[in-house]
Design a protein around this motif. Structure first.
Motif, PDB file in Angstrom:
ATOM      1  N   THR A 102       0.866  -1.180   0.000  1.00  0.00           N
ATOM      2  CA  THR A 102       0.000   0.000   0.000  1.00  0.00           C
ATOM      3  C   THR A 102       0.904   1.231   0.000  1.00  0.00           C
ATOM      4  O   THR A 102       2.099   1.146   0.329  1.00  0.00           O
ATOM      5  CB  THR A 102      -0.889   0.042   1.256  1.00  0.00           C
ATOM      6  N   SER A 103       0.335   2.364  -0.335  1.00  0.00           N
ATOM      7  CA  SER A 103       1.127   3.589  -0.305  1.00  0.00           C
ATOM      8  C   SER A 103       1.560   3.898   1.134  1.00  0.00           C
ATOM      9  O   SER A 103       2.656   4.411   1.363  1.00  0.00           O
ATOM     10  CB  SER A 103       0.359   4.763  -0.916  1.00  0.00           C
ATOM     11  N   GLU A 104       0.722   3.548   2.087  1.00  0.00           N
ATOM     12  CA  GLU A 104       1.072   3.766   3.490  1.00  0.00           C
ATOM     13  C   GLU A 104       2.286   2.936   3.899  1.00  0.00           C
ATOM     14  O   GLU A 104       3.183   3.420   4.585  1.00  0.00           O
ATOM     15  CB  GLU A 104      -0.121   3.444   4.405  1.00  0.00           C
ATOM     16  N   LYS A 105       2.320   1.665   3.464  1.00  0.00           N
ATOM     17  CA  LYS A 105       3.445   0.782   3.813  1.00  0.00           C
ATOM     18  C   LYS A 105       4.747   1.274   3.191  1.00  0.00           C
ATOM     19  O   LYS A 105       5.787   1.295   3.842  1.00  0.00           O
ATOM     20  CB  LYS A 105       3.164  -0.652   3.342  1.00  0.00           C
ATOM     21  N   LEU A 106       4.685   1.662   1.908  1.00  0.00           N
ATOM     22  CA  LEU A 106       5.902   2.150   1.255  1.00  0.00           C
ATOM     23  C   LEU A 106       6.352   3.464   1.881  1.00  0.00           C
ATOM     24  O   LEU A 106       7.543   3.650   2.124  1.00  0.00           O
ATOM     25  CB  LEU A 106       5.688   2.324  -0.256  1.00  0.00           C
ATOM     26  N   ALA A 107       5.420   4.335   2.139  1.00  0.00           N
ATOM     27  CA  ALA A 107       5.767   5.621   2.761  1.00  0.00           C
ATOM     28  C   ALA A 107       6.437   5.391   4.107  1.00  0.00           C
ATOM     29  O   ALA A 107       7.470   6.013   4.415  1.00  0.00           O
ATOM     30  CB  ALA A 107       4.518   6.485   2.917  1.00  0.00           C
ATOM     31  N   GLU A 108       5.889   4.500   4.892  1.00  0.00           N
ATOM     32  CA  GLU A 108       6.468   4.189   6.200  1.00  0.00           C
ATOM     33  C   GLU A 108       7.879   3.611   6.036  1.00  0.00           C
ATOM     34  O   GLU A 108       8.800   4.012   6.755  1.00  0.00           O
ATOM     35  CB  GLU A 108       5.579   3.184   6.938  1.00  0.00           C
ATOM     36  N   ALA A 109       8.049   2.700   5.080  1.00  0.00           N
ATOM     37  CA  ALA A 109       9.362   2.096   4.842  1.00  0.00           C
ATOM     38  C   ALA A 109      10.390   3.137   4.404  1.00  0.00           C
ATOM     39  O   ALA A 109      11.579   3.009   4.689  1.00  0.00           O
ATOM     40  CB  ALA A 109       9.247   0.990   3.798  1.00  0.00           C
ATOM     41  N   CYS A 110       9.921   4.172   3.698  1.00  0.00           N
ATOM     42  CA  CYS A 110      10.805   5.234   3.203  1.00  0.00           C
ATOM     43  C   CYS A 110      10.931   6.399   4.178  1.00  0.00           C
ATOM     44  O   CYS A 110      11.633   7.377   3.900  1.00  0.00           O
ATOM     45  CB  CYS A 110      10.299   5.748   1.851  1.00  0.00           C
ATOM     46  N   ASP A 111      10.220   6.315   5.282  1.00  0.00           N
ATOM     47  CA  ASP A 111      10.235   7.356   6.311  1.00  0.00           C
ATOM     48  C   ASP A 111       9.743   8.707   5.777  1.00  0.00           C
ATOM     49  O   ASP A 111      10.346   9.759   6.006  1.00  0.00           O
ATOM     50  CB  ASP A 111      11.639   7.489   6.926  1.00  0.00           C
ATOM     51  N   ILE A 112       8.639   8.634   5.012  1.00  0.00           N
ATOM     52  CA  ILE A 112       7.986   9.844   4.505  1.00  0.00           C
ATOM     53  C   ILE A 112       6.488   9.705   4.751  1.00  0.00           C
ATOM     54  O   ILE A 112       6.000   8.622   5.062  1.00  0.00           O
ATOM     55  CB  ILE A 112       8.245  10.081   2.992  1.00  0.00           C
ATOM     56  N   GLY A 113       5.770  10.790   4.590  1.00  0.00           N
ATOM     57  CA  GLY A 113       4.319  10.748   4.747  1.00  0.00           C
ATOM     58  C   GLY A 113       3.645  10.107   3.538  1.00  0.00           C
ATOM     59  O   GLY A 113       4.113  10.235   2.403  1.00  0.00           O
ATOM     60  N   ALA A 114       2.536   9.423   3.790  1.00  0.00           N
ATOM     61  CA  ALA A 114       1.793   8.780   2.709  1.00  0.00           C
ATOM     62  C   ALA A 114       1.285   9.803   1.695  1.00  0.00           C
ATOM     63  O   ALA A 114       1.249   9.541   0.498  1.00  0.00           O
ATOM     64  CB  ALA A 114       0.639   7.964   3.270  1.00  0.00           C
ATOM     65  N   SER A 115       0.914  10.992   2.175  1.00  0.00           N
ATOM     66  CA  SER A 115       0.417  12.016   1.256  1.00  0.00           C
ATOM     67  C   SER A 115       1.541  12.496   0.325  1.00  0.00           C
ATOM     68  O   SER A 115       1.299  12.769  -0.856  1.00  0.00           O
ATOM     69  CB  SER A 115      -0.196  13.195   2.010  1.00  0.00           C
ATOM     70  N   TYR A 116       2.755  12.570   0.845  1.00  0.00           N
ATOM     71  CA  TYR A 116       3.896  12.961  -0.002  1.00  0.00           C
ATOM     72  C   TYR A 116       4.159  11.884  -1.060  1.00  0.00           C
ATOM     73  O   TYR A 116       4.383  12.206  -2.225  1.00  0.00           O
ATOM     74  CB  TYR A 116       5.139  13.207   0.850  1.00  0.00           C
ATOM     75  N   LEU A 117       4.081  10.624  -0.659  1.00  0.00           N
ATOM     76  CA  LEU A 117       4.267   9.544  -1.632  1.00  0.00           C
ATOM     77  C   LEU A 117       3.188   9.609  -2.709  1.00  0.00           C
ATOM     78  O   LEU A 117       3.476   9.448  -3.897  1.00  0.00           O
ATOM     79  CB  LEU A 117       4.254   8.181  -0.949  1.00  0.00           C
ATOM     80  N   LEU A 123      15.975  10.068  -1.633  1.00  0.00           N
ATOM     81  CA  LEU A 123      14.681   9.414  -1.467  1.00  0.00           C
ATOM     82  C   LEU A 123      14.420   8.453  -2.624  1.00  0.00           C
ATOM     83  O   LEU A 123      13.897   7.355  -2.423  1.00  0.00           O
ATOM     84  CB  LEU A 123      13.552  10.436  -1.349  1.00  0.00           C
ATOM     85  N   PHE A 124      14.779   8.844  -3.825  1.00  0.00           N
ATOM     86  CA  PHE A 124      14.611   7.967  -4.987  1.00  0.00           C
ATOM     87  C   PHE A 124      15.362   6.652  -4.770  1.00  0.00           C
ATOM     88  O   PHE A 124      14.840   5.571  -5.050  1.00  0.00           O
ATOM     89  CB  PHE A 124      15.098   8.671  -6.261  1.00  0.00           C
ATOM     90  N   VAL A 125      16.578   6.738  -4.243  1.00  0.00           N
ATOM     91  CA  VAL A 125      17.384   5.542  -3.969  1.00  0.00           C
ATOM     92  C   VAL A 125      16.668   4.659  -2.946  1.00  0.00           C
ATOM     93  O   VAL A 125      16.582   3.438  -3.121  1.00  0.00           O
ATOM     94  CB  VAL A 125      18.800   5.925  -3.493  1.00  0.00           C
ATOM     95  N   VAL A 126      16.139   5.271  -1.905  1.00  0.00           N
ATOM     96  CA  VAL A 126      15.426   4.509  -0.872  1.00  0.00           C
ATOM     97  C   VAL A 126      14.182   3.841  -1.466  1.00  0.00           C
ATOM     98  O   VAL A 126      13.906   2.664  -1.191  1.00  0.00           O
ATOM     99  CB  VAL A 126      15.039   5.417   0.322  1.00  0.00           C
ATOM    100  N   ILE A 127      13.447   4.559  -2.296  1.00  0.00           N
ATOM    101  CA  ILE A 127      12.253   3.983  -2.937  1.00  0.00           C
ATOM    102  C   ILE A 127      12.651   2.768  -3.763  1.00  0.00           C
ATOM    103  O   ILE A 127      12.006   1.715  -3.687  1.00  0.00           O
ATOM    104  CB  ILE A 127      11.521   5.043  -3.799  1.00  0.00           C
TER     105      ILE A 127
END
Length: 108
Positions: A20-35, A49-53
């Motif tokens: 989910t966008s929430e799971k990826l955002a959490e894994a990347c340490d960013i907000g889901a809305s930003y993702l 951030l691109f590298v982390v994604i």
């Protein structure tokens, strides 16, 4: 660089991993809305951030930027091999392919 296409590719990669966008955002340490803004093309991630994604999605940057990254000669050969082998060629097709390759290589 087309921000919208980059966002779509990130979205597709995320969904193919079942995230989910929430799971990826959490894994990347960013907000889901930003993702979601990145995936919609409204924002572009920073290089770190691109590298982390890419790491979290386990995808190559080449997959997300295919129009910007020139494939290596080895990658090109592997692609040709994959196309050829997936086509399950007949012996006659293999012979024709060999002949075509010989003609192409002689023209260098």
């Amino acid at each position: 660089m087309d921000k919208r296409k980059l966002g779509q590719r990130i979205n597709t990669a995320r969904k193919s991993k079942g995230m989910t966008s929430e799971k990826l955002a959490e894994a990347c340490d960013i907000g889901a809305s930003y993702l979601r803004q990145i995936e919609s093309g409204a924002k572009v991630p920073s290089l770190p951030l691109f590298v982390v994604i890419c790491q979290k999605l386990q995808v190559s940057p080449n997959r997300l930027f295919p129009d910007l990254v020139v494939p290596s000669e080895d990658e090109k050969l592997k692609k040709i091999e994959k196309i050829f082998l997936e086509g399950n060629p007949t012996p006659k097709q293999i012979e024709m392919f060999e002949e075509m390759a010989a003609v192409i290589l002689k023209e260098r």
